[in-house]
Design a protein around this motif. Structure first.
Motif, PDB file in Angstrom:
ATOM      1  N   GLU A 157     -43.392  48.388   6.771  1.00 38.51           N
ATOM      2  CA  GLU A 157     -42.041  48.564   6.236  1.00 38.51           C
ATOM      3  C   GLU A 157     -41.453  47.182   5.990  1.00 38.51           C
ATOM      4  O   GLU A 157     -41.771  46.221   6.701  1.00 38.51           O
ATOM      5  CB  GLU A 157     -41.145  49.341   7.212  1.00 38.51           C
ATOM      6  CG  GLU A 157     -40.813  48.578   8.487  1.00 38.51           C
ATOM      7  CD  GLU A 157     -40.035  49.423   9.506  1.00 38.51           C
ATOM      8  OE1 GLU A 157     -40.337  50.622   9.637  1.00 38.51           O
ATOM      9  OE2 GLU A 157     -39.158  48.862  10.184  1.00 38.51           O
ATOM     10  N   ARG A 184     -42.126  51.600   2.342  1.00 38.48           N
ATOM     11  CA  ARG A 184     -40.911  51.953   3.090  1.00 38.48           C
ATOM     12  C   ARG A 184     -39.967  50.755   3.103  1.00 38.48           C
ATOM     13  O   ARG A 184     -40.417  49.609   3.260  1.00 38.48           O
ATOM     14  CB  ARG A 184     -41.292  52.320   4.527  1.00 38.48           C
ATOM     15  CG  ARG A 184     -40.216  52.977   5.348  1.00 38.48           C
ATOM     16  CD  ARG A 184     -40.803  53.531   6.655  1.00 38.48           C
ATOM     17  NE  ARG A 184     -41.831  54.528   6.381  1.00 38.48           N
ATOM     18  CZ  ARG A 184     -43.113  54.409   6.767  1.00 38.48           C
ATOM     19  NH1 ARG A 184     -43.495  53.377   7.465  1.00 38.48           N
ATOM     20  NH2 ARG A 184     -43.988  55.345   6.461  1.00 38.48           N
ATOM     21  N   ASP A 226     -38.860  55.747  -0.403  1.00 36.69           N
ATOM     22  CA  ASP A 226     -38.631  55.946   1.030  1.00 36.69           C
ATOM     23  C   ASP A 226     -37.778  54.804   1.557  1.00 36.69           C
ATOM     24  O   ASP A 226     -38.282  53.818   2.103  1.00 36.69           O
ATOM     25  CB  ASP A 226     -39.967  56.015   1.786  1.00 36.69           C
ATOM     26  CG  ASP A 226     -39.771  56.320   3.273  1.00 36.69           C
ATOM     27  OD1 ASP A 226     -38.605  56.432   3.719  1.00 36.69           O
ATOM     28  OD2 ASP A 226     -40.776  56.421   3.994  1.00 36.69           O
ATOM     29  N   THR A 227     -36.490  54.918   1.329  1.00 38.82           N
ATOM     30  CA  THR A 227     -35.544  53.930   1.855  1.00 38.82           C
ATOM     31  C   THR A 227     -34.692  54.621   2.914  1.00 38.82           C
ATOM     32  O   THR A 227     -34.167  55.706   2.678  1.00 38.82           O
ATOM     33  CB  THR A 227     -34.644  53.375   0.738  1.00 38.82           C
ATOM     34  OG1 THR A 227     -35.458  52.691  -0.208  1.00 38.82           O
ATOM     35  CG2 THR A 227     -33.620  52.406   1.307  1.00 38.82           C
ATOM     36  N   GLN A 228     -34.601  53.984   4.061  1.00 40.30           N
ATOM     37  CA  GLN A 228     -33.893  54.590   5.191  1.00 40.30           C
ATOM     38  C   GLN A 228     -32.801  53.651   5.680  1.00 40.30           C
ATOM     39  O   GLN A 228     -32.946  52.436   5.595  1.00 40.30           O
ATOM     40  CB  GLN A 228     -34.872  54.842   6.350  1.00 40.30           C
ATOM     41  CG  GLN A 228     -36.078  55.658   5.962  1.00 40.30           C
ATOM     42  CD  GLN A 228     -37.163  55.652   7.044  1.00 40.30           C
ATOM     43  OE1 GLN A 228     -36.934  55.186   8.155  1.00 40.30           O
ATOM     44  NE2 GLN A 228     -38.319  56.169   6.709  1.00 40.30           N
TER      45      GLN A 228
END
Ligand code: SF4
Length: 235
Positions: A157, A184, A226-228
């Motif tokens: 990530e 990510r 997929d960015t959190q």
């Protein structure tokens, strides 16, 4: 290799795993927002030899899913590859936290498959590392580390602690464009409890509200699906 601290159990430092976190002292950056100032300055709140850590891990390996090596900046430690290999030898995967300024070390670790997960910080857009944090030469090394990770088979990530002036919507989009297609991307909320350079922030809280963090996330999703948003972390 001497570690400067140990968090015996963590549920948040290695995604999806119960991990033990071992901290390396010393760093080649001095991010004002660093929340591990003792380690960034090269101090040793504790001294744990590599052998002692392995002895600690051996009877606990069935209780853990993995080990995180964090810092400070772990890639400055000459014994890192051997330590990663020894931990893997216990049957435990290794996650490395790094600021990405030592691509030659990263390349070695990746080539020898002694890390299983890499979390690399991208502190700001690459053209703002200098002079905000370091030199242009080091910014080029960060860019090289990004490429190495994205071209490798390792799970990974990228992550950015979100605070001004290092981050705003334009900057975070620049970062995301530079890692387009990454596996990510984690936007970490800034927390102001312990800081390497509190005076840097004397003008007020430079962080973003929860709503603004979600807005930042929305602005980068076109480049990294997929960015959190993660609350209050930071390497
Ligand atoms: S935030 Fe990470 S890279 Fe920056 S000074 Fe602290 S340990 Fe070093």
């Amino acid at each position: 290799m001497i570690f400067a601290g140990l968090q015996k159990t963590s549920l948040i430092d290695y995604p999806g795993k119960v991990s033990c976190v071992a901290f390396v002292s010393g760093c080649n950056l001095a991010c004002p927002f660093c929340h591990n100032p003792e380690l960034a300055r090269g101090l040793y709140p504790e001294r744990i030899a590599a052998d002692a850590l392995l002895e600690y891990l051996t009877p606990r390996k069935r209780l853990l899913d993995g080990v995180v090596i964090s810092g400070g900046e772990p890639t400055l430690a000459s014994g890192l590859p051997d330590m990663c290999r020894a931990i893997q030898g216990l049957g435990l995967p290794v996650k490395l936290d790094t600021n990405g300024t030592r691509p030659e070390v990263l390349q070695h670790l990746l080539a020898h498959q002694v890390v299983d997960y890499v979390a690399m910080d991208i502190k700001t857009s690459l053209n703002q590392y200098a002079p905000l944090l370091t030199t242009e030469a080091t910014a080029r090394k960060v860019a090289r580390s990004i490429r190495l990770i994205m071209e490798s088979d390792v799970d990974y990530e990228f992550r950015t602690t979100c605070l001004r002036p290092f981050v705003d919507e334009k900057i975070v989009v620049e970062i995301a464009r530079g890692i387009q297609g990454a596996r990510r991307y984690v936007l970490q909320a800034f927390r102001s409890s312990v800081l390497l350079d509190p005076k840097f922030f004397s003008a007020g809280d430079p962080g973003f509200s929860a709503t603004s963090m979600q807005r930042l996330r929305q602005s980068v999703v076109p480049w990294v699906a997929d960015t959190q948003v993660r609350g209050g972390a930071g390497d």
